[in-house]
Write a protein that holds these residues in place. Structure first.
Motif, PDB file in Angstrom:
ATOM      1  N   GLY A 191      14.747  -0.749   3.898  1.00 28.33           N
ATOM      2  CA  GLY A 191      14.886   0.703   3.832  1.00 28.33           C
ATOM      3  C   GLY A 191      16.022   1.207   4.702  1.00 28.33           C
ATOM      4  O   GLY A 191      16.795   2.071   4.298  1.00 28.33           O
ATOM      5  N   LEU A 192      16.129   0.641   5.885  1.00 29.08           N
ATOM      6  CA  LEU A 192      17.173   1.049   6.824  1.00 29.08           C
ATOM      7  C   LEU A 192      18.560   0.726   6.285  1.00 29.08           C
ATOM      8  O   LEU A 192      19.522   1.450   6.537  1.00 29.08           O
ATOM      9  N   LEU A 193      18.662  -0.335   5.509  1.00 29.38           N
ATOM     10  CA  LEU A 193      19.952  -0.738   4.939  1.00 29.38           C
ATOM     11  C   LEU A 193      20.310   0.049   3.681  1.00 29.38           C
ATOM     12  O   LEU A 193      21.228  -0.322   2.956  1.00 29.38           O
ATOM     13  N   GLY A 194      19.581   1.120   3.425  1.00 27.06           N
ATOM     14  CA  GLY A 194      19.907   1.989   2.308  1.00 27.06           C
ATOM     15  C   GLY A 194      18.960   1.900   1.139  1.00 27.06           C
ATOM     16  O   GLY A 194      19.142   2.587   0.130  1.00 27.06           O
ATOM     17  N   GLY A 195      17.935   1.076   1.240  1.00 27.98           N
ATOM     18  CA  GLY A 195      17.000   0.914   0.139  1.00 27.98           C
ATOM     19  C   GLY A 195      15.811   1.842   0.181  1.00 27.98           C
ATOM     20  O   GLY A 195      14.872   1.694  -0.599  1.00 27.98           O
ATOM     21  N   TRP A 196      15.849   2.841   1.052  1.00 27.70           N
ATOM     22  CA  TRP A 196      14.676   3.716   1.188  1.00 27.70           C
ATOM     23  C   TRP A 196      14.323   4.474  -0.085  1.00 27.70           C
ATOM     24  O   TRP A 196      13.137   4.694  -0.330  1.00 27.70           O
ATOM     25  N   PRO A 197      15.274   4.890  -0.947  1.00 29.72           N
ATOM     26  CA  PRO A 197      14.824   5.548  -2.185  1.00 29.72           C
ATOM     27  C   PRO A 197      13.987   4.611  -3.069  1.00 29.72           C
ATOM     28  O   PRO A 197      12.978   5.026  -3.641  1.00 29.72           O
ATOM     29  N   GLY A 198      14.393   3.348  -3.158  1.00 30.07           N
ATOM     30  CA  GLY A 198      13.608   2.374  -3.923  1.00 30.07           C
ATOM     31  C   GLY A 198      12.255   2.127  -3.293  1.00 30.07           C
ATOM     32  O   GLY A 198      11.248   1.956  -3.992  1.00 30.07           O
ATOM     33  N   ALA A 199      12.216   2.115  -1.969  1.00 34.75           N
ATOM     34  CA  ALA A 199      10.944   1.940  -1.268  1.00 34.75           C
ATOM     35  C   ALA A 199      10.019   3.124  -1.538  1.00 34.75           C
ATOM     36  O   ALA A 199       8.817   2.947  -1.777  1.00 34.75           O
ATOM     37  N   LEU A 200      10.575   4.322  -1.533  1.00 35.84           N
ATOM     38  CA  LEU A 200       9.769   5.509  -1.792  1.00 35.84           C
ATOM     39  C   LEU A 200       9.197   5.480  -3.211  1.00 35.84           C
ATOM     40  O   LEU A 200       8.017   5.775  -3.419  1.00 35.84           O
ATOM     41  N   LEU A 201      10.018   5.088  -4.173  1.00 38.22           N
ATOM     42  CA  LEU A 201       9.515   4.965  -5.548  1.00 38.22           C
ATOM     43  C   LEU A 201       8.425   3.906  -5.650  1.00 38.22           C
ATOM     44  O   LEU A 201       7.412   4.114  -6.319  1.00 38.22           O
ATOM     45  N   ALA A 202       8.619   2.788  -4.980  1.00 36.48           N
ATOM     46  CA  ALA A 202       7.610   1.720  -5.015  1.00 36.48           C
ATOM     47  C   ALA A 202       6.300   2.187  -4.384  1.00 36.48           C
ATOM     48  O   ALA A 202       5.216   1.871  -4.879  1.00 36.48           O
ATOM     49  N   GLN A 203       6.406   2.943  -3.307  1.00 35.05           N
ATOM     50  CA  GLN A 203       5.197   3.453  -2.669  1.00 35.05           C
ATOM     51  C   GLN A 203       4.439   4.387  -3.602  1.00 35.05           C
ATOM     52  O   GLN A 203       3.207   4.367  -3.650  1.00 35.05           O
ATOM     53  N   ARG A 204       5.159   5.183  -4.356  1.00 33.23           N
ATOM     54  CA  ARG A 204       4.524   6.145  -5.257  1.00 33.23           C
ATOM     55  C   ARG A 204       4.044   5.480  -6.548  1.00 33.23           C
ATOM     56  O   ARG A 204       2.907   5.669  -6.956  1.00 33.23           O
ATOM     57  N   TRP A 205       4.916   4.741  -7.208  1.00 32.99           N
ATOM     58  CA  TRP A 205       4.600   4.171  -8.523  1.00 32.99           C
ATOM     59  C   TRP A 205       3.680   2.965  -8.444  1.00 32.99           C
ATOM     60  O   TRP A 205       2.798   2.802  -9.269  1.00 32.99           O
ATOM     61  N   LEU A 206       3.925   2.095  -7.438  1.00 32.61           N
ATOM     62  CA  LEU A 206       3.120   0.883  -7.316  1.00 32.61           C
ATOM     63  C   LEU A 206       1.937   1.074  -6.371  1.00 32.61           C
ATOM     64  O   LEU A 206       1.092   0.189  -6.261  1.00 32.61           O
ATOM     65  N   ARG A 207       1.928   2.201  -5.672  1.00 37.23           N
ATOM     66  CA  ARG A 207       0.896   2.495  -4.683  1.00 37.23           C
ATOM     67  C   ARG A 207       0.811   1.373  -3.647  1.00 37.23           C
ATOM     68  O   ARG A 207      -0.255   0.872  -3.314  1.00 37.23           O
ATOM     69  N   HIS A 208       1.986   0.968  -3.178  1.00 39.19           N
ATOM     70  CA  HIS A 208       2.061  -0.106  -2.194  1.00 39.19           C
ATOM     71  C   HIS A 208       2.573   0.445  -0.868  1.00 39.19           C
ATOM     72  O   HIS A 208       3.607   1.105  -0.826  1.00 39.19           O
ATOM     73  N   LYS A 209       1.838   0.187   0.171  1.00 40.11           N
ATOM     74  CA  LYS A 209       2.154   0.664   1.517  1.00 40.11           C
ATOM     75  C   LYS A 209       2.146   2.189   1.595  1.00 40.11           C
ATOM     76  O   LYS A 209       2.773   2.770   2.459  1.00 40.11           O
ATOM     77  N   SER A 210       1.418   2.823   0.705  1.00 44.52           N
ATOM     78  CA  SER A 210       1.436   4.277   0.648  1.00 44.52           C
ATOM     79  C   SER A 210       0.348   4.940   1.491  1.00 44.52           C
ATOM     80  O   SER A 210       0.352   6.160   1.650  1.00 44.52           O
ATOM     81  N   SER A 211      -0.555   4.158   2.036  1.00 45.07           N
ATOM     82  CA  SER A 211      -1.628   4.764   2.827  1.00 45.07           C
ATOM     83  C   SER A 211      -1.705   4.206   4.246  1.00 45.07           C
ATOM     84  O   SER A 211      -2.568   4.623   5.008  1.00 45.07           O
ATOM     85  N   LYS A 212      -0.800   3.306   4.598  1.00 45.05           N
ATOM     86  CA  LYS A 212      -0.788   2.745   5.953  1.00 45.05           C
ATOM     87  C   LYS A 212       0.016   3.663   6.863  1.00 45.05           C
ATOM     88  O   LYS A 212       1.247   3.653   6.838  1.00 45.05           O
TER      89      LYS A 212
END
Length: 89
Positions: free
Chosen positions: A34-55
């Motif tokens: 995320g720090l290397l610029g991948g945070w938009p993809g991480a945000l989508l993964a958290q929302r769409w895949l429901r991964h790491k979205s509640s920790k």
């Protein structure tokens, strides 16, 4: 964009590993992506895949990486960045 695609894929892989009880990606690696610029993809993964979205602890550091990215972008596109000798776009 490439960083976001890679990060999204990594989150998807980690989600599948979690569901199958396999080896997991350390959280610090996900934060680094995320720090290397991948945070938009991480945000989508958290929302769409429901991964790491509640920790909560994970999300606090994740949002810090987003903030750091946005500050860096502001510096790159501002006269302040020029004063520090940063290349501007």
């Amino acid at each position: 964009m490439l960083a976001s695609l890679v990060t999204f894929a990594w989150y998807a892989w980690d989600k599948a590993a979690a569901q199958q009880g396999h080896w997991r990606t350390p959280e610090k690696h996900l934060w680094l992506l995320g720090l290397l610029g991948g945070w938009p993809g991480a945000l989508l993964a958290q929302r769409w895949l429901r991964h790491k979205s509640s920790k909560r602890d994970f999300l606090q550091v994740f949002w810090l990486t987003v903030l750091l990215n946005l500050v860096a972008l502001c510096l790159l596109f501002s006269p302040l960045g020029q004063r520090f000798g940063l290349p501007t776009f």
